[in-house]
Motif scaffolding. Structure first.
Motif, PDB file in Angstrom:
ATOM      1  N   ILE A   1      18.074   1.717  10.437  1.00 62.24           N
ATOM      2  CA  ILE A   1      18.962   0.455  11.449  1.00 62.24           C
ATOM      3  C   ILE A   1      19.942   1.045  11.450  1.00 62.24           C
ATOM      4  O   ILE A   1      20.296   1.515  12.874  1.00 62.24           O
ATOM      5  N   VAL A   2      21.087   1.872  10.641  1.00 65.35           N
ATOM      6  CA  VAL A   2      22.189   2.702  10.321  1.00 65.35           C
ATOM      7  C   VAL A   2      21.751   3.697  10.872  1.00 65.35           C
ATOM      8  O   VAL A   2      22.846   4.257  11.620  1.00 65.35           O
ATOM      9  N   TYR A   3      20.720   4.655  10.051  1.00 66.16           N
ATOM     10  CA  TYR A   3      21.309   6.099  10.053  1.00 66.16           C
ATOM     11  C   TYR A   3      20.335   6.251  11.192  1.00 66.16           C
ATOM     12  O   TYR A   3      20.208   7.787  11.148  1.00 66.16           O
ATOM     13  N   HIS A   4      19.030   5.716  11.656  1.00 62.27           N
ATOM     14  CA  HIS A   4      18.202   6.481  12.403  1.00 62.27           C
ATOM     15  C   HIS A   4      17.976   5.488  13.632  1.00 62.27           C
ATOM     16  O   HIS A   4      17.054   5.145  14.358  1.00 62.27           O
TER      17      HIS A   4
ATOM     18  N   ASN B   1       0.764   7.200  11.253  1.00 59.59           N
ATOM     19  CA  ASN B   1      -0.467   6.113  11.697  1.00 59.59           C
ATOM     20  C   ASN B   1      -0.584   4.770  11.809  1.00 59.59           C
ATOM     21  O   ASN B   1       1.299   4.465  10.968  1.00 59.59           O
ATOM     22  N   THR B   2      -0.835   3.599  12.627  1.00 60.74           N
ATOM     23  CA  THR B   2      -0.824   1.982  12.062  1.00 60.74           C
ATOM     24  C   THR B   2      -2.195   1.773  12.061  1.00 60.74           C
ATOM     25  O   THR B   2      -2.075   0.645  11.172  1.00 60.74           O
ATOM     26  N   GLN B   3      -3.271   2.565  11.542  1.00 58.25           N
ATOM     27  CA  GLN B   3      -3.976   2.736  10.798  1.00 58.25           C
ATOM     28  C   GLN B   3      -4.636   2.056   9.707  1.00 58.25           C
ATOM     29  O   GLN B   3      -4.316   3.157   8.953  1.00 58.25           O
ATOM     30  N   MET B   4      -5.340   0.618  10.194  1.00 55.67           N
ATOM     31  CA  MET B   4      -5.453   0.339   7.836  1.00 55.67           C
ATOM     32  C   MET B   4      -6.770   0.699   7.723  1.00 55.67           C
ATOM     33  O   MET B   4      -7.872   0.470   8.142  1.00 55.67           O
TER      34      MET B   4
ATOM     35  N   LYS C   1      10.035   6.143  11.994  1.00 52.30           N
ATOM     36  CA  LYS C   1      10.037   5.261  10.965  1.00 52.30           C
ATOM     37  C   LYS C   1       9.208   4.713   9.977  1.00 52.30           C
ATOM     38  O   LYS C   1       9.486   3.861   9.043  1.00 52.30           O
ATOM     39  N   MET C   2       8.827   3.657  11.214  1.00 46.23           N
ATOM     40  CA  MET C   2       8.455   2.232  11.016  1.00 46.23           C
ATOM     41  C   MET C   2       7.376   2.543  10.993  1.00 46.23           C
ATOM     42  O   MET C   2       6.724   1.888  10.436  1.00 46.23           O
ATOM     43  N   TYR C   3       6.336   3.310  11.086  1.00 43.51           N
ATOM     44  CA  TYR C   3       5.067   3.736  11.226  1.00 43.51           C
ATOM     45  C   TYR C   3       5.018   4.213   9.664  1.00 43.51           C
ATOM     46  O   TYR C   3       5.096   4.857   8.845  1.00 43.51           O
ATOM     47  N   ASP C   4       3.201   3.894   9.546  1.00 42.94           N
ATOM     48  CA  ASP C   4       2.790   4.835   7.775  1.00 42.94           C
ATOM     49  C   ASP C   4       2.952   6.420   8.315  1.00 42.94           C
ATOM     50  O   ASP C   4       2.135   6.845   9.535  1.00 42.94           O
ATOM     51  N   GLN C   5       3.186   6.826   7.425  1.00 43.58           N
ATOM     52  CA  GLN C   5       2.905   8.467   6.919  1.00 43.58           C
ATOM     53  C   GLN C   5       2.246   9.083   6.950  1.00 43.58           C
ATOM     54  O   GLN C   5       1.622  10.216   6.663  1.00 43.58           O
ATOM     55  N   SER C   6       1.115   7.793   6.046  1.00 44.65           N
ATOM     56  CA  SER C   6      -0.190   8.552   6.258  1.00 44.65           C
ATOM     57  C   SER C   6      -1.409   8.216   5.879  1.00 44.65           C
ATOM     58  O   SER C   6      -0.798   6.539   6.355  1.00 44.65           O
ATOM     59  N   TYR C   7      -2.381   8.801   5.969  1.00 41.64           N
ATOM     60  CA  TYR C   7      -3.901   6.720   6.209  1.00 41.64           C
ATOM     61  C   TYR C   7      -4.112   6.690   4.748  1.00 41.64           C
ATOM     62  O   TYR C   7      -4.740   5.705   4.413  1.00 41.64           O
ATOM     63  N   SER C   8      -3.363   7.007   3.483  1.00 46.84           N
ATOM     64  CA  SER C   8      -3.614   6.408   2.168  1.00 46.84           C
ATOM     65  C   SER C   8      -2.604   4.989   1.980  1.00 46.84           C
ATOM     66  O   SER C   8      -2.891   4.580   0.604  1.00 46.84           O
TER      67      SER C   8
END
Length: 274
Positions: free
Chosen positions: A207-210, A153-156, A218-225
């Protein structure tokens, strides 16, 4: 922006040349070596030195004397639950809990000496984590932890705002110690360099491996916390730039935020990337 990435890559090349001439052994250290009592005590002593004259807090690594501590002392208590976070402040308690196994794995992943990465010393990284947790205690906003690691997610959220505020607390403590030219000023400077190295390592890993990940997951938040780790270190690194350099540093943050919005989150599910 033209010179931004050029300077970024030039920095990596210079750092790699310096690293290749280092007298230290660059082989990877076994995970079990990362969070020995000695390393933990060293990190606590450095954290207390940085906190000295800045806050009223003092960290103590001995939960057996928990009931004998004064109100300003923060005990570090080990937890052993398989689902416990690696380091956190439990709700309602002014104490820092550590899961040694999880924390050792974290330090092993991000502090391993690798010729492909810039050096990040475990004691400096651990000191940063401890300062962050002291920030939660300072603001009485004990960290929230949700078991939702698979939710991109990208939610604050309020929890993310609390994490970013604790990050800024840690950065401000380090900056004040550097500016005061007192004891452990050099170590504080090394922590700031470790933050830059972590930022570089995380960016290069993505950048290199993904590079083939067109969804930019990989650029998104992995959780809401918790906010995205790479983004957090970009923001932390930005705290240490002066007014001349801050333009480039801000550009890195803006570029990250722009790139992760190039593919909306619903494309992750359309392409089966969830």
């Amino acid at each position: 922006m033209k010179n931004l990435f050029y300077n970024f890559f030039l920095y990596a090349i210079i750092a790699s040349l310096i690293e290749s001439c280092s007298i230290f052994n660059t082989s990877t250290i076994p995970k079990k070596a990362y969070l020995t009592d000695e390393k933990l005590i060293n990190a606590i002593e450095l954290t207390n030195c940085i906190l000295d004259s800045i806050t009223i807090f003092d960290i103590v690594f001995n939960d057996s004397i928990k009931n004998e501590l004064n109100s300003n002392q923060i005990p570090i208590i080990e937890t052993f639950g398989a689902r416990d976070p690696m380091i956190f402040v439990p709700k309602g308690y002014a104490e820092i809990h550590i899961n040694r196994a999880a924390l050792s794995s974290y330090l092993a992943e991000y502090s391993a000496k690798d010729k492909k990465k810039l050096n990040v010393y475990p004691e400096y990284l651990l000191c940063l984590l401890l300062l962050h947790e002291v920030g939660h205690i300072n603001y009485h906003d004990y960290g929230l932890f949700f078991d939702d690691s698979s939710t991109l997610n990208t939610q604050m959220t309020l929890a993310k705002e609390m994490e970013l505020r604790a990050d800024r607390f840690a950065a401000n403590c380090i900056k004040k110690k550097i500016d005061n030219y007192g004891p452990c000023m050099l170590d504080a400077s090394m922590i700031s360099m470790s933050i830059s190295s972590m930022s570089w390592n995380l960016s290069m890993n993505r950048i290199v491996y993904h590079w083939s990940d067109i969804t930019n997951s990989k650029m998104y938040d992995q959780s809401y916390s918790h906010p995205n780790l790479e983004l957090r270190f970009l923001v932390l690194a930005n705290e240490f730039t002066n007014s001349v350099d801050s333009v480039d540093s801000n550009d890195l943050i803006e570029d990250f935020l722009k790139r992760r919005q190039e593919n909306p989150l619903d494309t992750l599910f359309i392409k089966g990337k969830h």
